[in-house]
Each structure stands twice: as C-alpha cells, then as structure tokens.
Design a protein around this motif. Structure first.
Motif, short mmCIF file in Angstrom:
data_model
loop_
_atom_site.label_atom_id
_atom_site.label_comp_id
_atom_site.label_asym_id
_atom_site.label_seq_id
_atom_site.Cartn_x
_atom_site.Cartn_y
_atom_site.Cartn_z
N TYR A 154 42.02 38.37 62.46
CA TYR A 154 41.55 38.10 63.96
C TYR A 154 42.20 39.17 64.83
CZ TYR A 154 39.00 33.91 62.42
OH TYR A 154 38.28 33.25 61.77
N TYR A 174 49.36 42.98 64.68
CA TYR A 174 50.45 43.17 65.53
C TYR A 174 51.44 43.97 64.91
CZ TYR A 174 48.02 39.63 68.39
OH TYR A 174 46.87 39.07 69.01
N MET A 176 48.94 46.43 69.22
CA MET A 176 47.89 45.15 68.76
C MET A 176 46.64 45.88 68.34
SD MET A 176 46.74 42.00 70.90
CE MET A 176 45.91 42.70 72.21
N GLN A 216 42.54 44.85 67.19
CA GLN A 216 41.77 43.60 66.91
C GLN A 216 40.62 43.91 66.48
OE1 GLN A 216 42.02 42.23 71.02
NE2 GLN A 216 43.06 40.25 70.21
N ASP A 246 47.12 37.71 63.28
CA ASP A 246 46.65 36.42 63.48
C ASP A 246 45.34 35.99 62.70
OD1 ASP A 246 45.06 35.89 67.10
OD2 ASP A 246 45.22 34.68 65.23
N SER A 284 44.17 32.55 62.86
CA SER A 284 43.66 31.39 63.07
C SER A 284 42.67 31.65 64.17
CB SER A 284 44.84 30.68 63.91
OG SER A 284 45.20 31.51 65.14
N GLU A 285 41.74 30.78 64.06
CA GLU A 285 40.39 30.93 65.15
C GLU A 285 41.00 30.75 66.58
OE1 GLU A 285 37.71 28.04 62.50
OE2 GLU A 285 36.58 28.76 64.30
N TYR A 286 41.98 30.20 66.80
CA TYR A 286 42.31 29.83 68.20
C TYR A 286 43.27 30.96 68.77
CZ TYR A 286 40.09 25.82 66.60
OH TYR A 286 39.23 24.80 66.20
N GLY A 287 43.73 31.92 68.00
CA GLY A 287 44.89 32.95 68.42
C GLY A 287 45.87 32.42 69.10
N ASN A 288 46.33 31.39 68.36
CA ASN A 288 47.62 30.60 68.96
C ASN A 288 48.83 31.10 68.09
OD1 ASN A 288 46.51 29.29 71.09
ND2 ASN A 288 46.29 27.31 69.94
N LYS A 289 48.86 31.81 67.06
CA LYS A 289 49.98 31.70 66.21
C LYS A 289 49.77 32.81 65.31
CE LYS A 289 48.50 27.97 63.34
NZ LYS A 289 49.03 26.59 62.48
N LEU A 290 51.00 33.55 64.90
CA LEU A 290 50.75 34.62 63.93
C LEU A 290 51.81 34.19 62.44
CD1 LEU A 290 51.91 37.49 66.28
CD2 LEU A 290 49.51 36.59 65.85
N PHE A 307 53.93 36.47 59.49
CA PHE A 307 54.42 37.80 59.44
C PHE A 307 54.70 38.15 58.23
CE2 PHE A 307 55.78 39.30 63.92
CZ PHE A 307 55.50 38.01 64.51
N GLY A 308 54.85 39.51 57.91
CA GLY A 308 55.32 39.96 56.71
C GLY A 308 56.59 40.00 56.59
N ASN A 330 52.36 30.39 76.25
CA ASN A 330 52.57 29.66 74.77
C ASN A 330 53.88 30.13 74.36
OD1 ASN A 330 49.85 29.05 74.76
ND2 ASN A 330 49.29 30.59 73.45
N TYR A 372 57.34 29.79 71.48
CA TYR A 372 57.32 29.75 69.99
C TYR A 372 58.75 29.73 69.57
CZ TYR A 372 52.59 31.60 70.64
OH TYR A 372 51.25 31.95 70.74
N TYR A 427 61.16 30.76 65.93
CA TYR A 427 60.62 31.16 64.46
C TYR A 427 62.32 31.16 64.02
CZ TYR A 427 56.35 33.39 65.54
OH TYR A 427 55.00 33.65 65.77
N LEU A 437 59.55 36.34 59.42
CA LEU A 437 59.70 35.31 60.41
C LEU A 437 58.89 34.04 59.86
CD1 LEU A 437 60.52 37.99 62.20
CD2 LEU A 437 59.59 36.56 63.92
N LEU A 483 57.27 30.53 61.35
CA LEU A 483 57.15 30.02 62.56
C LEU A 483 57.73 28.57 62.36
CD1 LEU A 483 55.78 29.74 65.31
CD2 LEU A 483 53.60 29.32 64.20
N TYR A 515 55.56 25.58 67.68
CA TYR A 515 54.97 26.48 69.02
C TYR A 515 54.40 25.41 70.07
CZ TYR A 515 50.01 25.94 67.21
OH TYR A 515 48.94 25.51 66.60
N GLY A 538 45.47 32.68 74.33
CA GLY A 538 44.48 33.57 73.58
C GLY A 538 45.03 34.67 72.65
N ARG A 539 44.30 35.68 72.40
CA ARG A 539 45.05 36.71 71.58
C ARG A 539 45.51 37.74 72.10
NH1 ARG A 539 42.45 34.64 67.00
NH2 ARG A 539 40.46 34.25 67.19
N GLN A 549 53.03 38.52 71.12
CA GLN A 549 53.97 37.76 71.54
C GLN A 549 55.18 38.67 71.76
OE1 GLN A 549 54.84 34.68 68.21
NE2 GLN A 549 52.59 34.46 68.21
#
Lengths: 112, 112
Positions: free
Chosen positions: A30, A33, A48, A50, A92, A94-100, A102-103, B32, B34, B36, B44, B46, B49, B97-98, B101
C-alpha cells in the motif's frame, strides 16, 4: 522481516559508481518508504512511494515502485562517501496505514 | 516544525532491573507513536504502536510494555529486564493515515 526481502545485504562501491538496492514484498504494497541510517543513529526518511510506476528523486537518489511485482528499487547515481550508511525499506502492508514492516537493510560502503 | 526526543541515548542495566524509556514529540498533535527494536544486523521489529492516548497495540509477546499517558508522550517499560532485551530501541511518530514515520535518535540498551 520475511515479508520484506532486501538485497544486497551489503555493497562496496567505488566513489563515482552507480548502484541499486532492491526491496521485494511478499504481500500487497500500500506504500513503500526508504530510509537511511548511520550506525547507532535513528533513521532518516528519504522517500515515500504509493502508486504503481511512481518514481521520485532527491539529489542523486531515485526510487521506483513496481506495484505488480511488489518491488521497489533505490538507485544512487555517481556515489559519494556521504552516501555510505544503511538503507532500509519499509512497507505499508496494512489496510489502515498504521504500521510498517522493514527489510533487514543494505549496508553501503563507498570507497574513495 | 516537528521534533522527536528520545532518552536516554545509552543505558546499561543489570538483569532483573526495571526499565523506562521515554519519547516525546513536539510540533504536532494526535500523532501515531511507535516503539521499535533493532537487533544487530537486522531490520526493525515493531514492538508497540499507539493511535491515541491510552490506546496501545502490542505486536509481539514479550517482557516489555508501553504506555501513552499524554498525547505526545510514549513510554517503554519493563518490570524485570532479561538479557534478550538488549538492543537498539527507536521511537517514531507519524501523522494519521499513510504517512512516513519519523524516528528519534534511539537508545542503546545493554543488559549485564
């Protein structure tokens, strides 16, 4: 995270050379970053992405998003010692865009 | 402009001792927040959050807890530290939202 594969794990390039770092997600993206981190410090936000096909540039760094392949690439042109550090992609998923997620990061060294 | 403060920068604690790491954000409201953890050579993870005061989501079962007593304050705690709690802890904030961070400078936690 197994959900996000980053390659290569490390990279040593000669100053002035170009390089590419890849980030592939196993889930729908979604948003994607890119961050840079110096050892022992926090992450600095770079870009970012999208939308599929989106491409952004900042100075000599360009990032692209291939939505169909669920993949992003970060390209550095004419690398400099200041580009050295750890590059991390965050996705991102998640549907809600609240969390990521990471690689694991790519460690870049630039030889002058 | 927005800033994020995280302290302390480094901490050495004995096994079994309590922990409290604090993070505050300035220049924005209702962010929001977080927490980590970054293990050596890894990406990272998580931990927690929060989308509002008193609202905490835990991502992994562990020895740690988080609280958000004020809008722009996020605290990471433990009653009894384990050796496995060692690592680099990062706090981050984002708009709803998207949105990207933005990270603090991190706390290096060593457990003896």
């Amino acid at each position: 995270s197994q959900e996000l594969e980053q390659s290569p794990q490390s990279l040593i390039v000669q100053e002035g050379k170009n390089l590419t770092i890849n980030c592939t997600s196993s889930k729908t993206l979604y948003g994607l970053y890119w961050y840079k981190q110096k050892y022992g410090e926090g992450l600095i936000f770079l870009m970012m992405l999208q939308k599929g096909g989106e491409e952004k540039s900042h100075e000599k760094i360009t990032a692209k998003l291939d939505e169909k392949k669920q993949q992003s690439s970060l390209h550095i042109t004419a690398s400099q010692p200041s580009h050295a550090g750890i590059y991390l992609c965050g996705a991102d998923i998640s549907e809600y865009g609240n969390k990521l997620v990471f690689g694991a990061g790519t460690i870049l060294r630039v030889k002058s | 402009s927005q800033t994020i403060h995280q302290w302390p920068a480094t901490l050495v604690q004995p096994v079994g001792s309590p922990l409290s790491l604090e993070c505050t954000v300035e220049g924005t409201s209702n962010p929001n927040l977080y927490w980590y953890r970054q293990a050596a050579g890894r990406g990272l993870q998580l931990l927690f959050y929060s989308v509002g005061i008193g609202q905490i989501s835990s991502e992994v079962p562990q020895n740690l807890s988080a609280s958000r007593p004020q809008d722009r304050q996020f605290i990471l705690s433990s009653k009894k530290l384990l050796l496995s709690d060692s690592g680099f802890y990062l706090c981050a904030w984002s708009r709803m939202g998207r949105q990207p961070q933005h990270f603090g400078d991190g706390t290096r936690l060593s457990i003896l």
